[in-house]
Scaffold this motif. Structure first.
Motif: not given
Length: 390
Positions: A363-389
């Motif tokens: 997290g410290a090394a890659f917080s500003k990088t495109k790593l999450i985007e790359r992981l999404n393309q390789c089958g490790i998927e990050f997503s928002v399920i819900s968000s509400s006040e």
């Protein structure tokens, strides 16, 4: 870039080990990645036996239907007990992917060789004592050399560490607390973990006294708590959102996330927050291909905080978010994907890494990088399920 003096982008050390063979296959897949195709991704495998390394490459060639693969990959002979051979390996690599564990016993010589010879290094350790000790012993030395030493870049602990940061980034306000739940799904044939992975875990869990002493000697001030503090759940608790019981997760994730939060608070002045991790057969042979194909994981994160027009002075948190990180079998499918994409990110996103080098969490090394985007393309998927006040 690869040069005559440093001919390989990646060197997979311990390539003939059980996990190493899957990392080899994943690096080979990256050769057809459009992002890297132009650079041809020169790489090598490293270990004690040329014959075993060749067999691993032949197995990868058969699985990926690329018969020329063994002749495209370099082979480096080196041994963990021979520092000179580790130096020669590190001199030839931009990034060393270290798959030789338990890291408590075998990790430090590789870290030392990489720093002294100007190579960055990623590993897949889940051993908190080793990870934190490497920071205290080598962070300044790595920074002086301008190289990056990044531990726990496998299932321990990229999904957890980056999942927390993803949750923070997706909340429209200030995140003040996160609770996460890990669910491992298996198919009809059940699950199995290789004996080597089990030994690494046992050594990691069994060294708690040394870890406590190490943290005591560091004499670090705690980061501030913003908002409500989460109550620790022990030993068994019920999650009403998931309608399941959970137990605390005993891996390195909590240690890694805590270190990431400290780095972001001290270096980037980003708000820290409390978190809890919960966890919803071992053999010499490891899991079968069928067991790996049928297995998967889900990390679910429940976050809370304050919307942009509220502060901690306004009372209880008024916004909630639920996110997930989903992926394939964690130990030998998701781990190689995460490790290799971390290495790719070191090569491609140099301007977004912390300046100067050092020893970092993912997290410290890659917080500003495109790593999450790359992981999404390789089958490790990050997503928002819900968000509400609230």
């Amino acid at each position: 870039m690869a040069t005559e003096e440093r001919p390989y982008h990646f060197v997979v050390f311990g390539a003939s080990g059980f996990t190493g063979q899957f990392v080899v296959q994943e690096v080979a897949r990256q050769q057809i990645n459009p992002e890297l195709r132009g650079s041809a991704l020169p790489w090598a495998v490293a270990g004690r036996s040329r014959e075993k390394l060749r067999q691993v490459l032949e197995k990868a060639a058969e699985k990926l239907e690329r018969p020329t693969l063994p002749d495209e990959v370099g082979i480096i002979i080196c041994d963990i007990i021979n520092p000179a051979s580790l130096d020669e390996m590190a001199k030839q690599a931009s990034v060393v992917l270290n798959c030789v564990g338990p890291y408590r016993f075998y990790g430090e010589p590789v870290v030392k060789a990489c720093i002294e010879n100007g190579a960055s290094c990623v590993d897949i350790s889940g051993e908190p004592q080793y990870l934190e000790e490497m920071y205290w012993k080598y962070h300044e030395k790595a920074a002086e050399k301008g190289v990056y030493i990044i531990g726990s870049t496998g299932f321990d602990s990229i999904p957890a560490d980056l999942g927390v940061l993803y949750t923070r980034n997706k909340l429209k306000g200030t995140l003040t607390a996160v609770e996460s739940f890990l669910t491992i799904n298996s198919g009809p044939e059940g699950m199995c973990i290789h004996d080597g992975t089990w030994k690494s875990a046992i050594h990691g869990f069994g060294d708690q006294k040394s870890l406590k002493n190490l943290r005591k000697q560091s004499n670090m001030k705690p980061v501030p708590v913003v908002g409500a503090k989460l109550k620790r759940k022990w030993p068994i608790s019920y999650c009403s959102e998931l309608c399941e019981y959970s137990i605390p997760f005993m891996g390195s994730d909590a240690s890694v996330v805590k270190r990431t939060q400290r780095f972001l608070y001290e270096n980037l002045q980003e708000t820290p927050f409390p978190w809890l991790f919960s966890f919803g057969y071992f053999s010499k042979q490891g899991p079968t291909q069928k067991q790996m194909d049928d297995a998967s994981f889900i990390f679910t994160f429940f976050g809370q905080g304050y919307s942009q027009d509220h502060t901690t002075k306004d009372g209880k948190p008024n916004i909630k978010i639920c996110t997930q990180v989903k992926g394939p079998e964690p130990g030998y499918v998701a781990t190689p994907i995460a490790m290799v994409q971390a290495a790719v990110t070191l090569l491609k996103d140099t301007s977004e890494l912390p300046k100067g080098g050092g020893v970092f969490t993912p997290g410290a090394a890659f917080s500003k990088t495109k790593l999450i985007e790359r992981l999404n393309q390789c089958g490790i998927e990050f997503s928002v399920i819900s968000s509400s006040e609230v």
